[in-house]
Design an enzyme around this catalytic site. Structure first.
Site, PDB file in Angstrom:
ATOM      1  N   ASP A 137       0.816  -1.215   0.000  1.00 45.54           N
ATOM      2  CA  ASP A 137       0.000   0.000   0.000  1.00 45.54           C
ATOM      3  C   ASP A 137       0.850   1.266   0.000  1.00 45.54           C
ATOM      4  O   ASP A 137       1.991   1.271   0.463  1.00 45.54           O
ATOM      5  CB  ASP A 137      -0.914   0.019   1.227  1.00 45.54           C
ATOM      6  CG  ASP A 137      -1.915  -1.116   1.236  1.00 45.54           C
ATOM      7  OD1 ASP A 137      -2.267  -1.587   0.146  1.00 45.54           O
ATOM      8  OD2 ASP A 137      -2.329  -1.529   2.339  1.00 45.54           O
ATOM      9  N   LYS A 138       0.256   2.333  -0.469  1.00 46.63           N
ATOM     10  CA  LYS A 138       0.932   3.635  -0.524  1.00 46.63           C
ATOM     11  C   LYS A 138       1.575   3.994   0.811  1.00 46.63           C
ATOM     12  O   LYS A 138       2.748   4.369   0.870  1.00 46.63           O
ATOM     13  CB  LYS A 138      -0.071   4.720  -0.922  1.00 46.63           C
ATOM     14  CG  LYS A 138       0.465   6.138  -0.796  1.00 46.63           C
ATOM     15  CD  LYS A 138      -0.625   7.169  -1.063  1.00 46.63           C
ATOM     16  CE  LYS A 138      -0.090   8.583  -0.803  1.00 46.63           C
ATOM     17  NZ  LYS A 138      -1.155   9.602  -1.006  1.00 46.63           N
TER      18      LYS A 138
END
Length: 352
Positions: A164-165
């Site tokens: 994830d970011k």
């Protein structure tokens, strides 16, 4: 005639979350027709699979991403009636231009086949929607030439998995199509070893255990993943966890992934009743343990400011090298924000 059965379909409707690793690949199960003539398997598959060149098929055979009746075979193998062929190959390129950007990369290991890097929190892995620049892929196409599937404007050069970011930590990148196919098979067969460190709210009842519950998009909010323990929705997801340090209000937990679903650890920990600290998407960005007032409230809010993202770090990564077959193992230190917040909780507990 031949009836290919798609085991994992093309990408679903895009959302802001990263898709499962399985969705980076096309998976097929083919049962050969009873009247099929003997023919080499590489030729057979090249004629029947969409967007599959003979070289791509041969790479898949070499890396055991193509199997017949569950067994690895050679490209010269001649298929027989009723053979069951399984195939796992990278998705074909997409017609999307990528802007190369001179973004520094924290490279942990590199050779001719693979690249291991430490992704910082806040970096999106690939371009999409409002994130067409500043992504890991933009950096990769600047620093490396001819990454697999980068031709014709693919938005996934070298990618075999994602994080994830706002999750930090280790990722492996394929530098050749051969490496991409081989690593893809390892992810598909769940032989890649990935361990995360997470700071979760509260103290877990058991010091270690396994969360086995399907994960799929929430029926109420499609940008969020939900756990379906009855298996009615989603895909099977398995997370093995172990408490490394219990700090009364929060716990440092080691999570080992057996599968790679979108937001798997974040959704599984919320399902257990222990959302990750500062995880706004899954309810961890508010005080969930302790009285939300006075000096304690100020302390927690200061921790949120110090780490304004989910407390999740991809700590270790292990895989078989595509060419040498040597097992490679990598470890990464907790980033500054994670380490600082953990130290603050440790000191708070000492002085309580």
């Amino acid at each position: 005639m031949l009836q290919p059965e798609t085991m994992a379909q093309q990408d679903e409707e895009p959302v802001l979350a990263d898709p499962d690793e399985d969705e980076l690949y096309e998976h097929f199960r083919i049962v050969v027709d009873p009247g099929q003539n003997l023919v080499r398997i590489d030729r057979f598959l090249t004629e029947r699979l969409p967007n599959a060149t003979r070289t791509k098929i041969q790479n898949g055979i070499d890396t055991e991403a193509v199997k017949v009746n569950g067994n690895a075979i050679k490209a010269s193998y001649k298929i027989k009636p009723q053979d069951v062929i399984t195939v796992s190959l990278p998705h074909p390129p997409r017609d999307t231009d990528i802007l190369p950007e001179n973004i520094p990369l924290n490279i942990v290991y590199e050779d001719d086949e693979v690249l291991v890097l430490n992704k910082p929190a806040g970096m999106v892995v690939h371009p999409a929607y409002s994130n067409w620049t500043g992504t890991l892929v933009n950096a990769l196409v600047f620093h490396f030439q001819n990454l697999p599937t980068s031709r014709n404007g693919s938005i996934r050069p070298g990618l075999v998995h994602r994080i994830d970011k706002d999750t930090s930590g280790l990722m492996v990148i394929a530098k050749t199509e051969y490496a991409m196919t081989h690593l893809g098979r390892q992810f598909f067969e769940h032989t890649i070893e990935r361990t995360y460190n997470a700071l979760a709210w509260g103290e877990l009842k058991e010091n270690e255990g396994t969360i086995d519950g399907n994960i799929g998009r929430s029926l109420r909010d499609r940008k969020v993943q939900a756990v379906f323990p009855d298996g009615s929705q989603g895909k099977r997801a398995v997370t093995h966890y172990k408490v490394l340090k219990a700090l009364h209000y929060v716990s440092l937990v080691e999570c080992k992934l057996e599968t790679g679903r979108t937001h798997q650890i974040r959704a599984h920990m919320q399902y257990l009743g222990h959302p990750l600290f500062s995880d706004a998407t899954y309810g961890g960005d508010r005080i969930l343990r302790g009285n939300a007032n006075g000096s304690y409230k100020s302390f927690v809010q200061n921790c949120f400011v110090l780490m304004p993202r989910q407390a999740l770090h991809a700590k270790s990564l292990g895989f078989e090298h595509p060419r040498t077959r040597e097992w490679l193992q990598f470890e990464s230190e907790l980033p500054d924000d994670f380490r600082s917040v953990l130290e603050k909780w440790e000191k708070y507990l000492e002085n309580r």
